[in-house]
Design a protein around this motif. Structure first.
Motif, mmCIF file in Angstrom:
data_model
loop_
_atom_site.group_PDB
_atom_site.id
_atom_site.type_symbol
_atom_site.label_atom_id
_atom_site.label_comp_id
_atom_site.label_asym_id
_atom_site.label_seq_id
_atom_site.Cartn_x
_atom_site.Cartn_y
_atom_site.Cartn_z
ATOM 1 N N GLU A 42 0.817 -1.195 -0.031
ATOM 2 C CA GLU A 42 0.001 0.174 -0.009
ATOM 3 C C GLU A 42 0.678 1.528 -0.060
ATOM 4 O OE1 GLU A 42 0.814 -1.102 4.235
ATOM 5 O OE2 GLU A 42 0.231 -2.171 2.359
ATOM 6 N N ALA A 43 2.102 0.938 0.214
ATOM 7 C CA ALA A 43 2.861 2.199 0.293
ATOM 8 C C ALA A 43 3.080 3.058 -0.983
ATOM 9 C CB ALA A 43 4.419 1.843 0.696
ATOM 10 N N SER A 44 2.968 4.274 -0.970
ATOM 11 C CA SER A 44 3.347 5.227 -2.335
ATOM 12 C C SER A 44 4.602 5.700 -2.407
ATOM 13 C CB SER A 44 2.418 6.324 -2.333
ATOM 14 O OG SER A 44 2.292 7.150 -3.302
ATOM 15 N N LEU A 45 5.756 4.960 -3.377
ATOM 16 C CA LEU A 45 6.931 5.283 -3.078
ATOM 17 C C LEU A 45 7.347 5.924 -4.699
ATOM 18 C CD1 LEU A 45 7.818 2.239 -1.240
ATOM 19 C CD2 LEU A 45 8.172 4.500 -0.496
ATOM 20 N N PRO A 46 8.502 6.323 -4.683
ATOM 21 C CA PRO A 46 9.069 6.827 -6.060
ATOM 22 C C PRO A 46 9.287 5.796 -6.888
ATOM 23 C CG PRO A 46 10.157 8.020 -4.059
ATOM 24 C CD PRO A 46 9.291 7.046 -3.712
ATOM 25 N N ASP A 47 9.442 5.837 -8.259
ATOM 26 C CA ASP A 47 9.574 5.021 -9.121
ATOM 27 C C ASP A 47 10.874 4.661 -8.955
ATOM 28 O OD1 ASP A 47 7.291 5.257 -10.652
ATOM 29 O OD2 ASP A 47 7.806 6.661 -11.977
ATOM 30 N N GLY A 70 5.417 8.031 1.928
ATOM 31 C CA GLY A 70 5.749 6.660 1.865
ATOM 32 C C GLY A 70 7.139 6.461 2.204
ATOM 33 N N LEU A 71 8.027 7.430 1.869
ATOM 34 C CA LEU A 71 9.551 7.353 2.063
ATOM 35 C C LEU A 71 9.659 7.190 3.781
ATOM 36 C CD1 LEU A 71 11.298 9.315 -0.550
ATOM 37 C CD2 LEU A 71 11.457 6.870 -0.195
ATOM 38 N N GLU A 125 20.858 11.759 9.578
ATOM 39 C CA GLU A 125 20.454 10.353 9.935
ATOM 40 C C GLU A 125 20.057 9.688 8.975
ATOM 41 O OE1 GLU A 125 16.762 9.459 13.539
ATOM 42 O OE2 GLU A 125 16.984 11.501 12.719
ATOM 43 N N ARG A 126 20.085 8.265 9.373
ATOM 44 C CA ARG A 126 19.846 7.281 8.237
ATOM 45 C C ARG A 126 18.534 6.640 8.631
ATOM 46 N NH1 ARG A 126 25.901 4.373 7.716
ATOM 47 N NH2 ARG A 126 27.032 6.379 8.198
ATOM 48 N N PRO A 127 17.926 5.898 7.749
ATOM 49 C CA PRO A 127 18.248 5.773 6.395
ATOM 50 C C PRO A 127 18.373 6.849 5.435
ATOM 51 C CG PRO A 127 16.939 3.899 6.988
ATOM 52 C CD PRO A 127 16.793 5.119 7.900
ATOM 53 N N ILE A 128 19.028 6.832 4.213
ATOM 54 C CA ILE A 128 19.113 7.704 3.475
ATOM 55 C C ILE A 128 18.649 7.622 2.094
ATOM 56 C CG2 ILE A 128 20.771 9.320 2.158
ATOM 57 C CD1 ILE A 128 22.663 9.125 4.655
ATOM 58 N N TYR A 129 17.834 8.339 1.369
ATOM 59 C CA TYR A 129 17.196 7.956 0.151
ATOM 60 C C TYR A 129 17.671 8.841 -0.731
ATOM 61 C CZ TYR A 129 13.821 7.717 -3.602
ATOM 62 O OH TYR A 129 13.433 7.507 -5.097
#
Length: 299
Positions: A42-47, A70-71, A125-129
């Motif tokens: 259900e997550a809306s995430l980048p391509d 989503g991120l 701070e991580r995680p990093i996108y």
């Protein structure tokens, strides 16, 4: 033998312990690293969302607040854009994500950019996108560097990431700089990082086009098809980025010539890939398009 009334308290204790164990498992699962396994459906995430290492993810530019959310749901804390377009800092802030802007080109990852990425890994701070525009070339290369800075992958794993992401070998500088990555020492003085870096003026981008054009001419004269194809690919992206980054719209006086230049560069790249034998034709069309564009812009 114990009676049923004597066993009842024991059964109650066992039930309570089982419930606590189930709750603990749920809590542990809710804090698991976002880069392990697939994101929730259900997550809306980048391509092009892709796990790189335990603390690094890469993909395309987030297009909406929902994608930023989503991120955030994936426990991302920091976003690094290596695209030339100004980041959407405001939408990221809605879900309390920090943005860092480190734009790079298709010709490689300069040491200044590596230094800024190093500062991000040390301070943010991580995680990093990590993202570029489409999440295919510059973004995966930068994410590979970030993961190597973090000590989470090695060069062979970094090369595999680029291969899996579909990073074109025509952008040899990206592959080279990932392969030849060297970490900065712990006591190195690192440059400042910013949430939004001013986009280069068109004149600077034209300088890059001129430099690429010179390298292309040298490769053609030397009959080096591999290098000629690489430079044609970079030239194609420079024309495309010129239109996108400078928000060229219908009615702009030099849009038709820029589109012609992009088309000619694409055709030139395909010419080198397939040995069509029309190098001179497309070189002449690029040169004429540049001459017309200079009348509107540079001159």
């Amino acid at each position: 033998m114990p009676t049923s009334s004597q066993l009842a308290p024991v059964a109650a204790v066992i039930t309570v312990i089982g419930c606590l164990a189930l709750l603990a498992n749920l809590l542990i699962g809710s804090t698991a690293s976002p880069t392990h396994g697939y994101p929730p459906p259900e997550a809306s995430l980048p391509d092009a969302y892709r796990a790189v290492s335990p603390s690094i993810i890469c993909g395309a530019t987030p297009q909406s607040v929902e994608e930023f959310r989503g991120l955030a749901n994936q426990r991302v804390h920091t976003i690094v854009s290596v695209d030339g377009a100004p980041p959407d800092v405001e939408s990221a802030a809605v879900v309390q994500l920090r943005y860092v802007h480190i734009p790079i080109g298709y010709d490689g990852i300069p040491q200044d950019a590596v230094a800024r990425m190093t500062r991000v890994l040390r301070e943010c701070e991580r995680p990093i996108y990590v993202h570029c525009h489409h999440g295919k070339h510059r973004g995966p290369a930068a994410a590979a560097v970030c993961a190597m800075i973090a000590g989470e992958i090695d060069p062979p794993q970094a090369r595999k990431l680029l291969s899996d992401a579909g990073t074109s070998h025509d952008y040899a500088g990206l592959w080279r700089d990932v392969q030849e990555f060297t970490a900065f020492p712990d006591d190195a003085t690192l440059p400042e990082i910013s949430s939004r870096v001013e986009v280069e003026p068109m004149t600077d981008l034209m300088v890059k086009v001129d430099d690429c054009w010179d390298k292309l001419q040298i490769a053609v004269q030397a009959e080096n098809r591999t290098q000629a194809r690489e430079q044609a690919s970079i030239l194609e992206q420079l024309f495309r980025e010129s239109i996108r980054l400078h928000r060229v719209e219908d009615g702009c006086t030099w849009l038709p010539t820029m589109l012609d230049a992009e088309h000619a560069a694409t055709s030139l790249r395909e010419n080198f890939e397939n040995d069509y034998g029309e190098t001179s034709r497309w070189l002449n069309e690029i040169e004429e398009s540049c001459r017309q564009c200079h009348k509107y812009y540079r001159n």
